[in-house]
Design an enzyme around this catalytic site. Structure first.
Site, mmCIF file in Angstrom:
data_model
loop_
_atom_site.group_PDB
_atom_site.id
_atom_site.type_symbol
_atom_site.label_atom_id
_atom_site.label_comp_id
_atom_site.label_asym_id
_atom_site.label_seq_id
_atom_site.Cartn_x
_atom_site.Cartn_y
_atom_site.Cartn_z
ATOM 1 N N THR A 169 0.774 -1.257 0.108
ATOM 2 C CA THR A 169 0.152 -0.055 -0.103
ATOM 3 C C THR A 169 0.970 1.194 -0.069
ATOM 4 O OG1 THR A 169 -0.317 -0.179 2.539
ATOM 5 C CG2 THR A 169 -2.014 -1.140 1.150
ATOM 6 N N THR B 217 1.506 -1.223 20.027
ATOM 7 C CA THR B 217 1.955 0.149 20.245
ATOM 8 C C THR B 217 1.527 0.438 21.609
ATOM 9 O OG1 THR B 217 1.230 2.312 19.667
ATOM 10 C CG2 THR B 217 -0.431 0.696 19.115
ATOM 11 N N ASP B 218 2.357 1.703 22.108
ATOM 12 C CA ASP B 218 2.004 2.006 23.445
ATOM 13 C C ASP B 218 0.415 2.925 23.485
ATOM 14 O OD1 ASP B 218 2.506 4.483 22.002
ATOM 15 O OD2 ASP B 218 4.080 5.144 23.223
ATOM 16 N N GLU B 219 0.025 3.236 22.330
ATOM 17 C CA GLU B 219 -1.403 3.849 22.128
ATOM 18 C C GLU B 219 -2.375 3.179 22.658
ATOM 19 O OE1 GLU B 219 -2.219 6.330 18.652
ATOM 20 O OE2 GLU B 219 0.224 6.055 18.216
ATOM 21 N N ALA C 206 -7.864 1.437 19.221
ATOM 22 C CA ALA C 206 -8.754 0.583 19.707
ATOM 23 C C ALA C 206 -8.501 -0.740 18.727
ATOM 24 C CB ALA C 206 -10.177 1.203 19.354
ATOM 25 N N LYS D 7 -5.701 -1.815 17.232
ATOM 26 C CA LYS D 7 -4.650 -2.511 17.836
ATOM 27 C C LYS D 7 -4.860 -3.106 19.086
ATOM 28 C CE LYS D 7 -1.096 -2.580 16.121
ATOM 29 N NZ LYS D 7 -0.432 -3.529 15.275
ATOM 30 N N ILE E 192 -2.760 -9.487 4.190
ATOM 31 C CA ILE E 192 -2.911 -10.134 5.373
ATOM 32 C C ILE E 192 -4.508 -10.709 5.503
ATOM 33 C CG2 ILE E 192 -1.205 -9.633 6.583
ATOM 34 C CD1 ILE E 192 -2.927 -7.904 8.227
ATOM 35 N N THR F 128 -8.403 -4.211 8.527
ATOM 36 C CA THR F 128 -7.059 -4.694 8.323
ATOM 37 C C THR F 128 -6.513 -5.288 9.739
ATOM 38 O OG1 THR F 128 -6.803 -3.461 6.407
ATOM 39 C CG2 THR F 128 -4.696 -4.140 7.759
ATOM 40 N N TYR G 57 -7.553 4.037 15.490
ATOM 41 C CA TYR G 57 -6.594 3.236 15.372
ATOM 42 C C TYR G 57 -6.228 2.295 16.582
ATOM 43 C CZ TYR G 57 -1.580 2.424 15.541
ATOM 44 O OH TYR G 57 -0.089 1.692 15.750
ATOM 45 N N ASN H 131 8.217 5.392 17.259
ATOM 46 C CA ASN H 131 9.644 4.990 16.441
ATOM 47 C C ASN H 131 9.770 6.083 15.807
ATOM 48 O OD1 ASN H 131 10.325 1.575 16.060
ATOM 49 N ND2 ASN H 131 8.551 2.407 17.342
#
Length: 311
Positions: A35, A123-125, A150, A152, A59, A98, A148, A178
């Site tokens: 993508t 992620t830490d988010e 949520a 993850k 995926i 995704t 996003y 990162n």
């Protein structure tokens, strides 16, 4: 060991693959949909290596995944994800499809082929917004505040459930922000570097006093490698850089490195649900593997600015 890396043409995935080919004896199958954020030029230096193979695919495509696993995969490192918060606010369904559906498809394929290890990259988010003191630990309750994060968090819990329900050897890593070479310039640091180089304004959300913990991508990749080798299935490992910076201060530092005026900073309307602060405790991964970040932030940022100037 033959490792399937999903999303391996992206920023962190490509850095991880180059590290594995350069410093280990592992073989890598890179499965990526290519993508907008995936770029095979990121992997030019390993493209001809006999231990590296690229397969284009999504995926979410279960039939394609079934064919990929015929390559006798030993372990999976799942980087593949939609990852930009702003775009998740505009189009949450794509992120759920995704990041949740795609992760489920990879987990199912890996379980069917009885892989030795599945590493879910997170992620830490997922922890939400942190107050002015303290750090997130692996026991901090998940409280994601964007579509996003949520998606993850859902993927993390799905991976955990496959360990508990099916006995799959699953590990989850959650890193701080990162930065480094090869990052697509929609994210904070490369966007501000490239805008500043061209004399364009740096769009800073709100008051600019949002705080992030930064980690050089190579440090994160080395941590993931150590977790693969020494981590314990069923566990979560935080990977923090220990380099907290306010967004406003970071913008000024980037401008200083490029010799540009601070007047290029433009405060813009804040985004909805903007988390105020992230900071991760890396005590667990240090205790269990000995990993600690090795790239000082000031050095890493200067090298990153130089890379974007040259590339």
């Amino acid at each position: 060991m033959k490792i399937l890396v999903t999303g391996g043409a992206g920023f962190i995935g490509s850095n991880f693959i180059r590290l594995l080919i350069r410093e280990t004896g592992h073989s890598v199958v890179n499965y990526d949909a290519l993508t907008y954020a995936g770029n095979l030029e990121n992997l030019a230096e390993v493209a001809e290596d006999r231990r590296y193979k690229f397969i284009k695919g999504d995926i979410r495509d279960r039939a394609a995944l079934k064919q990929v696993f015929k390559n006798k995969i030993d372990a999976v490192v799942n980087f593949a994800a939609e990852s930009h918060v702003d775009r998740s606010i505009e189009s949450p369904a794509e992120f759920l499809d995704t990041n949740v559906g795609g992760t489920a498809a990879v987990l199912d394929a890996a379980r069917a082929h009885e892989v030795k290890l599945f590493v879910q990259i997170s992620t830490d988010e997922v922890y939400g917004s942190l107050g002015p003191e303290g750090k997130f630990t692996e026991d901090t309750p998940l409280a994601p505040n964007s579509p996003y994060s949520a998606s993850k968090a859902a993927a993390d819990l799905l991976a955990r459930s496959y360990h508990v329900t099916y006995g799959m050897p699953v590990i989850v890593t959650r890193s701080s922000n990162n930065y480094g070479p090869y990052q697509f310039p929609e994210k904070f640091i490369p966007l501000f570097i490239t805008n500043a180089m061209e004399g364009r304004q740096l769009p800073l959300y709100g008051d600019g006093l949002y705080c992030r913990d930064w980690i050089h991508v190579e440090d994160n990749c080395r941590a993931i490698q150590m977790v693969m080798e020494e981590g314990k299935p069923g566990r979560v490992y935080n990977i923090g850089g220990g380099a907290e910076r306010m967004n406003l201060d970071l913008a000024k530092t980037i401008l200083d490195l490029l010799g540009k005026p601070h007047s290029l900073i433009k405060h813009v309307a804040d985004r909805p649900g903007h988390d105020r602060r992230y900071a991760l405790s890396s005590a667990k991964i240090l205790r269990e593997t000995g990993w600690a970040p090795g790239v000082p932030f000031e050095d890493g940022l200067a090298l990153t600015v130089r890379w974007y100037r040259e590339n």
